[in-house]
Scaffold this motif. Structure first.
Motif, short mmCIF file in Angstrom:
data_model
loop_
_atom_site.label_atom_id
_atom_site.label_comp_id
_atom_site.label_asym_id
_atom_site.label_seq_id
_atom_site.Cartn_x
_atom_site.Cartn_y
_atom_site.Cartn_z
N PHE A 186 33.99 41.78 49.34
CA PHE A 186 34.38 42.41 48.09
C PHE A 186 33.64 43.74 47.92
O PHE A 186 32.68 44.03 48.63
N ALA A 187 34.13 44.52 46.96
CA ALA A 187 33.55 45.83 46.68
C ALA A 187 33.22 45.95 45.20
O ALA A 187 33.91 45.39 44.34
N ILE A 188 32.17 46.70 44.92
CA ILE A 188 31.89 47.19 43.58
C ILE A 188 32.32 48.65 43.58
O ILE A 188 31.80 49.45 44.36
N ILE A 189 33.31 48.99 42.76
CA ILE A 189 33.96 50.30 42.80
C ILE A 189 33.62 51.09 41.53
O ILE A 189 33.81 50.60 40.42
N MET A 190 33.15 52.30 41.73
CA MET A 190 32.91 53.19 40.60
C MET A 190 34.12 54.09 40.42
O MET A 190 34.53 54.80 41.36
N ALA A 191 34.71 54.05 39.23
CA ALA A 191 35.89 54.88 38.93
C ALA A 191 35.83 55.33 37.48
O ALA A 191 35.23 54.67 36.62
N LYS A 192 36.47 56.45 37.20
CA LYS A 192 36.52 57.02 35.86
C LYS A 192 37.76 56.50 35.15
O LYS A 192 38.89 56.70 35.61
N ILE A 193 37.56 55.84 34.01
CA ILE A 193 38.68 55.24 33.27
C ILE A 193 39.55 56.32 32.62
O ILE A 193 39.04 57.30 32.06
N GLU A 194 40.85 56.12 32.70
CA GLU A 194 41.81 56.95 31.98
C GLU A 194 42.64 56.04 31.09
O GLU A 194 43.48 55.29 31.56
N GLY A 195 42.35 56.10 29.78
CA GLY A 195 43.06 55.26 28.83
C GLY A 195 42.27 54.02 28.47
O GLY A 195 41.60 53.42 29.31
N GLY A 196 42.31 53.64 27.20
CA GLY A 196 41.63 52.44 26.75
C GLY A 196 40.14 52.67 26.51
O GLY A 196 39.64 53.79 26.52
N GLU A 197 39.43 51.58 26.29
CA GLU A 197 37.99 51.64 26.02
C GLU A 197 37.26 52.27 27.20
O GLU A 197 37.54 51.97 28.35
N GLY A 198 36.34 53.16 26.89
CA GLY A 198 35.58 53.83 27.94
C GLY A 198 36.31 55.01 28.54
O GLY A 198 35.92 55.51 29.60
N ASP A 199 37.37 55.47 27.90
CA ASP A 199 38.19 56.55 28.43
C ASP A 199 37.34 57.76 28.84
O ASP A 199 36.50 58.24 28.07
N GLY A 200 37.55 58.22 30.08
CA GLY A 200 36.88 59.41 30.58
C GLY A 200 35.50 59.15 31.15
O GLY A 200 34.85 60.09 31.63
N ARG A 201 35.04 57.91 31.10
CA ARG A 201 33.68 57.62 31.55
C ARG A 201 33.68 56.70 32.77
O ARG A 201 34.55 55.82 32.91
N PRO A 202 32.69 56.86 33.67
CA PRO A 202 32.60 56.02 34.87
C PRO A 202 32.40 54.55 34.52
O PRO A 202 31.65 54.21 33.60
N THR A 203 33.09 53.71 35.25
CA THR A 203 33.07 52.26 35.03
C THR A 203 33.03 51.55 36.38
O THR A 203 33.60 52.04 37.36
N MET A 204 32.36 50.41 36.43
CA MET A 204 32.32 49.63 37.67
C MET A 204 33.35 48.53 37.63
O MET A 204 33.52 47.85 36.61
N PHE A 205 34.05 48.35 38.76
CA PHE A 205 35.05 47.30 38.91
C PHE A 205 34.71 46.45 40.13
O PHE A 205 34.14 46.95 41.11
N LEU A 206 35.11 45.20 40.08
CA LEU A 206 34.96 44.28 41.21
C LEU A 206 36.34 43.99 41.80
O LEU A 206 37.31 43.79 41.06
N SER A 207 36.41 43.98 43.14
CA SER A 207 37.68 43.66 43.78
C SER A 207 37.44 43.08 45.17
O SER A 207 36.57 43.57 45.91
N PRO A 208 38.22 42.05 45.55
CA PRO A 208 38.19 41.61 46.94
C PRO A 208 38.63 42.75 47.85
O PRO A 208 39.52 43.53 47.49
N MET A 209 38.04 42.86 49.01
CA MET A 209 38.39 43.95 49.92
C MET A 209 39.74 43.76 50.59
O MET A 209 40.29 44.71 51.16
N ASN A 210 40.29 42.54 50.55
CA ASN A 210 41.60 42.32 51.17
C ASN A 210 42.74 42.50 50.18
O ASN A 210 43.90 42.16 50.48
#
Length: 406
Positions: A186-210
């Motif tokens: 799995f990966a911990i992914i840093m991405a900038k949210i567009e829309g919703g809570e935290g809009d425009g700010r970096p957020t961490m997401f979890l996802s299986p790599m497959n």
């Protein structure tokens, strides 16, 4: 052992005596590395992109059998639960072989990810991601760094986006120098949210790599070669993740990154200090038996001075690590101290490896000793987890603002 076990003897005023329980653990790890791990250093499964996952699993099994697995990992998942000072003592011992941290499962990026998940993850995320990672069943990766003009030393340039789509997010972007991507569960992914809570700010997401939408485009040919899975280029094309995949709170990615990075850059110092001590020992042994101009190399002042400089660099690096680790155990953020330790250690450790290679002469540039491999790997350490120049710039800025003083 509780999480405070490494901290208790150092509470209040700082002391230099190593608590007996930590010394015994470090001695066991040191013996394990010398007797069980070093023989694997010529294993063909350790290649240009790091040790294979098959080799990693074999080494992890040996560490568990020897009772030295996971000094940093939570006790509930089979680890020792040591504090930061405890990790310093044991990680230095593990680093005596570059495969030692792999065996103990305290290598990057998994060690840092375990710490981050332990601090930030909710109950469901702990069960799904932290439990298999901390127990050594799987590996992980941390997807933050991007090629220009994206985020590198300056995380504010984050270009990967996570667009709100109903109850989900669609993540798109390109990451590179992602350590351990190949074979990660799995990966911990840093991405900038567009829309919703935290809009425009970096957020961490979890996802299986497959998951559909994740592509490992290629493995980078790099100077270092001690990280399982190497360093990869990873593309995200509308990777769909549910809102429950957010690690922590939306928009708090950079704050959580500091939770991970301050201790993680310090643990790099610990592991590589062990490798520097190994390079020094190899050089000492060679200098004491190799002769030139009627006496051993060690009897020549030019060589003995290099050995003395090695000893002083190792000593200062160890003190910087222990002090920063102690501060973390006291509950301090330790950002400035970990930055200073990172620069002090990465440069001192490289000097030790460089001098050791010089003392070995022609043999030093061959793979007849481990020093050549250590030299290549520790050179990279001056760049990752923040180049020396960035740490100096940040420290200098705080000094100029009157926020830092000797």
């Amino acid at each position: 052992m509780s999480a405070a076990a490494g901290a208790a003897p150092f509470a209040g005023q700082f002391g230099f005596a190593i608590p007996e329980d930590l010394k015994q653990i470090a001695d066991r790890i040191g013996a394990f590395v010398r007797e069980k791990v070093i023989p694997y250093e010529n294993d063909p499964r350790w290649g240009a992109h790091g040790p294979s996952d098959d080799l990693r699993k074999e080494l992890v099994a040996l560490a568990k059998e020897a009772g030295v697995f996971g000094p940093h990992a939570p006790v509930e998942y089979g680890g020792m639960g040591l504090g930061h000072v405890g990790r310093a003592i044991t990680f230095i011992a593990a680093g005596y072989s570059m495969l030692g941290p792999v065996a103990l499962h305290c290598a990057a990026p998994d060690e840092g990810n375990i710490h981050l998940l332990e601090v930030v993850a909710n109950a469901a995320q702990r069960e799904r991601y932290l439990k298999p990672l901390a127990s050594g069943e799987v590996r992980s990766c941390f997807c933050m760094t991007e090629p220009a003009p994206g985020a590198g030393a300056d995380p504010r340039q984050l270009a990967t986006v996570a667009k709100r789509d109903g109850d989900d997010y669609l993540i798109s972007g390109l990451k590179w120098l992602i350590t351990g991507a190949e074979g990660a569960a799995f990966a911990i992914i840093m991405a900038k949210i567009e829309g919703g809570e935290g809009d425009g700010r970096p957020t961490m997401f979890l996802s299986p790599m497959n998951a559909p939408g994740i592509t490992i485009e290629r493995a980078l040919d790099s100077l270092d070669c001690s990280f399982t899975g190497g360093h990869g280029v990873v593309r995200f094309d509308n990777l769909r993740v549910p809102a429950s995949a957010i690690l922590g709170e939306p928009g708090q990615g950079l704050r959580y990154a500091q939770v991970r990075l301050a201790p993680a850059r310090l643990t790099h110092c610990m592991r590589w200090l062990g490798s520097a001590m190994r390079a020094h020992d190899v050089a000492v042994e060679y200098a004491r038996r190799r002769t030139a101009f009627g006496k051993t190399l060690a009897e020549h002042e030019g060589v003995s001075f290099m050995l003395a400089d090695n000893l002083m660099d190792i000593h200062v690096a160890r003190l910087a690590i222990l002090h920063a680790a102690w501060l973390l155990d006291q509950g301090a953020q330790g950002g400035n101290e970990s930055s200073m330790a990172k620069v002090i250690c990465s440069e001192a450790i490289f000097r030790v490896a460089d001098r050791s290679m010089q003392i070995l002469g022609g043999m030093g540039v061959t793979r007849d000793t481990i020093v050549e491999r250590i030299f290549r790997d520790v050179r990279s350490f001056r760049i990752y987890d923040g180049p020396s120049e960035v740490h100096r710039w940040a420290l200098g800025r705080r000094i100029a603002a009157g926020e830092l003083a000797p």
